[in-house]
Motif scaffolding. Structure first.
Motif, mmCIF file in Angstrom:
data_model
loop_
_atom_site.group_PDB
_atom_site.id
_atom_site.type_symbol
_atom_site.label_atom_id
_atom_site.label_comp_id
_atom_site.label_asym_id
_atom_site.label_seq_id
_atom_site.Cartn_x
_atom_site.Cartn_y
_atom_site.Cartn_z
ATOM 1 N N ASN A 1 0.799 -1.232 0.000
ATOM 2 C CA ASN A 1 0.000 0.000 0.000
ATOM 3 C C ASN A 1 0.830 1.280 0.000
ATOM 4 O OD1 ASN A 1 -2.494 -1.254 -0.091
ATOM 5 N ND2 ASN A 1 -2.605 -1.487 2.129
ATOM 6 N N GLN B 1 0.990 -1.796 9.996
ATOM 7 C CA GLN B 1 -0.246 -2.575 10.180
ATOM 8 C C GLN B 1 -1.149 -2.496 8.953
ATOM 9 O OE1 GLN B 1 -1.816 -0.812 13.735
ATOM 10 N NE2 GLN B 1 -0.189 -1.649 15.030
ATOM 11 N N ASN B 2 -0.961 -1.449 8.152
ATOM 12 C CA ASN B 2 -1.774 -1.249 6.957
ATOM 13 C C ASN B 2 -0.975 -1.477 5.669
ATOM 14 O OD1 ASN B 2 -4.643 -0.075 7.712
ATOM 15 N ND2 ASN B 2 -3.173 0.773 9.186
ATOM 16 N N LEU C 1 -5.008 5.756 2.464
ATOM 17 C CA LEU C 1 -5.548 4.404 2.570
ATOM 18 C C LEU C 1 -7.016 4.349 2.145
ATOM 19 C CD1 LEU C 1 -3.875 3.354 5.933
ATOM 20 C CD2 LEU C 1 -3.484 2.285 3.696
#
Length: 202
Positions: free
Chosen positions: A56, A86-87, A181
């Motif tokens: 990402n 974490q993302n 995000l």
């Protein structure tokens, strides 16, 4: 008069040929610069920014071990980096303090600092400040956030009050992470970065 102007013009050209070429500021939308240059990580492995990138995107933060602004922002930076990881956003902290490698910014001191602070992501030694020059980074901490397409979507500080966590009104980096995000354009895509100067060799 014409001769004087011509003389001054020639002197300017001659003088400029001896001046160092300054890197241009990294513009929003720009790709990750020097993405394939390998830097030594505190793990002992050589890592490039391309390797550090996650599915990402990539968060690059120019950092140091002893800067008072780094110390004031340690917890804020740790939270932001952990959230990024974490993302599925890769995290690369970069130490470009070449002039003070023998005074607290060596690889061994970086290892100790990373272990003590439990820093998420990579902590890279930027030899000869190559990455700092390519990014036109000048302070620690200074943040650069790239999306999954390797495009710069945010550059600047962690928030609007690097000197006092209790007085923060706008969490700039966290907002940028959230908006990126969510597939949105980053509302505040650039901000000033207040911190210690990166110690380049003269």
């Amino acid at each position: 008069m014409m001769k004087s102007a011509l003389y001054l013009s020639c002197c300017t050209v001659l003088l400029s040929s001896f001046l160092p070429i300054r890197e241009l500021s990294l513009e929003l939308g720009a790709p990750v610069p020097q993405a394939n240059v390998a830097c030594m990580d505190v793990s002992g492995k050589e890592i490039s920014l391309q390797t550090a990138k996650g599915p990402n995107g990539l968060l690059v933060v120019f950092a140091g071990n002893r800067c008072p602004y780094m110390i004031r922002n340690q917890e804020r930076l740790r939270r932001a980096c952990a959230f990024a990881q974490q993302n599925n956003i890769g995290v690369a902290l970069v130490n470009s303090n070449e002039a003070t490698r023998n005074d607290g910014e060596s690889l061994s001191m970086m290892k100790a600092y990373a272990s003590q602070q439990q820093l998420p992501g990579y902590y890279l030694l930027d030899k000869n400040a190559l990455l700092a020059d390519a990014f036109d980074a000048n302070h620690t901490p200074e943040c650069f956030l790239f999306d999954k397409h390797n495009k710069l979507v945010y550059k600047g500080g962690i928030d609007d009050n690097p000197g006092n966590a209790d007085a923060v009104k706008v969490p700039l980096l966290q907002n940028a992470l959230n908006e990126m995000l969510a597939g949105k354009s980053v509302t505040t895509a650039a901000s000033g970065s207040l911190g210690c100067n990166i110690k380049r060799k003269l």
